[in-house]
Write a protein that holds these residues in place. Structure first.
Motif: not given
Ligand SMILES: C[S@@+](CC[C@H](N)C(=O)[O-])C[C@H]1O[C@@H](n2cnc3c(N)ncnc32)[C@H](O)[C@@H]1O
Length: 244
Positions: A96-102, A117-118, A146, A163, A189
């Motif tokens: 769950s890449a999101g903002l890529g912070i983690d 990331e989807r 994922a 995440d 999600d």
């Molecule tokens: C809460 S954010 C993650 C934040 C990330 N850990 C960070 O530090 O920035 C969740 C992200 O995961 C992606 N995501 C959630 N479920 C997913 C999946 N099954 N496949 C791909 N990406 C997924 C979402 O689109 C969203 O961008």
């Protein structure tokens, strides 16, 4: 709708090409442009605005608030401990890449990170931002779901990190504008339980760590351990495969 009109770019070949590439990628992946006011590519990292003028951009170098390198170590950082502090290996699959912070923080701690990331818009922002990272940063962003990635990839990994978005409590303080925008883009999600279950049958991983708000219910079955911080916790799950 001519979605290319949403892009602002400088009148040069490179800038225009980038806008066209983004537009084509987003159209090919059925991105819903209806929430987007404009995508400004005139100032380095793409700046994306919604109709309320909330701004979203990913800038690994300039945005020190999100991405400044922290001092922590594999032994002290909760997220690193949740992933075994290196004892199980340093190759991590972030679902769950999101903002890529983690993901970036894990890479800075020395992990070798593959991050999925989807959402096509978020993926493009991550991909472009990662081009500016030092070349020895071990991080790769992959556009995929994922579930599909877990089913199709045979690349070995040591630990898995997940995440998923957690539905916000109605009364919580208003998050920063990028978070407002980000939450609007991603939604919640709803397949998170399924992702966790599939991750737990991964062929090579030793464990899966799931990030949750401190007081949130557990996502799937009972975790084998929990690591708690002030606001968040990591639920740790074992994986059933030949390593065990
Ligand atoms: C809460 S954010 C993650 C934040 C990330 N850990 C960070 O530090 O920035 C969740 C992200 O995961 C992606 N995501 C959630 N479920 C997913 C999946 N099954 N496949 C791909 N990406 C997924 C979402 O689109 C969203 O961008």
């Amino acid at each position: 709708l001519d979605t290319l009109k949403l892009f602002h770019f400088i009148e040069n070949e490179e800038s225009e090409k980038r806008a066209r590439d983004w537009n084509e990628f987003l159209l090919n992946h059925h991105f819903d442009f209806s929430g987007i006011l404009k995508i400004d590519m005139t100032k380095g990292e793409a700046q994306i605005f919604d109709h309320q003028k909330n701004k979203f951009s990913i800038d690994f170098i300039g945005n020190k608030l999100n991405y400044a390198k922290k001092k922590g170590s594999l032994k002290t950082e909760l997220i690193a401990r949740a992933l075994g502090s290196g004892r199980m290996g340093m190759t991590v699959l972030d679902l769950s890449a999101g903002l890529g912070i983690d993901a970036l923080f894990l890479a800075q701690l020395g992990f070798n990170v593959t991050s999925i990331e989807r959402n096509p818009l978020i993926y493009l922002a991550l991909r472009d931002a990662s081009e500016n990272l030092p070349s020895d940063t071990k991080i790769e962003f992959i556009f995929n779901d994922a579930l599909a990635y877990l089913k199709n990839s045979s690349d070995p990994v040591d630990v898995i990190y997940f995440d998923p978005m957690f539905p916000e409590k109605p009364k919580s303080a208003l998050p920063r504008q990028e978070m407002v925008f980000f939450k609007g883009l991603v939604g919640s999600d709803n397949d998170a339980i399924e992702v966790l279950q599939l991750a737990q049958s991964h062929l090579s991983a030793e464990r899966v760590a799931v990030k949750r708000p401190l007081k949130a219910p557990i996502l799937g079955g009972k975790p084998i351990a929990q690591i708690k911080g002030k606001l968040i916790r990591f639920d740790i799950y074992g994986v059933k495969n030949e390593r065990h």
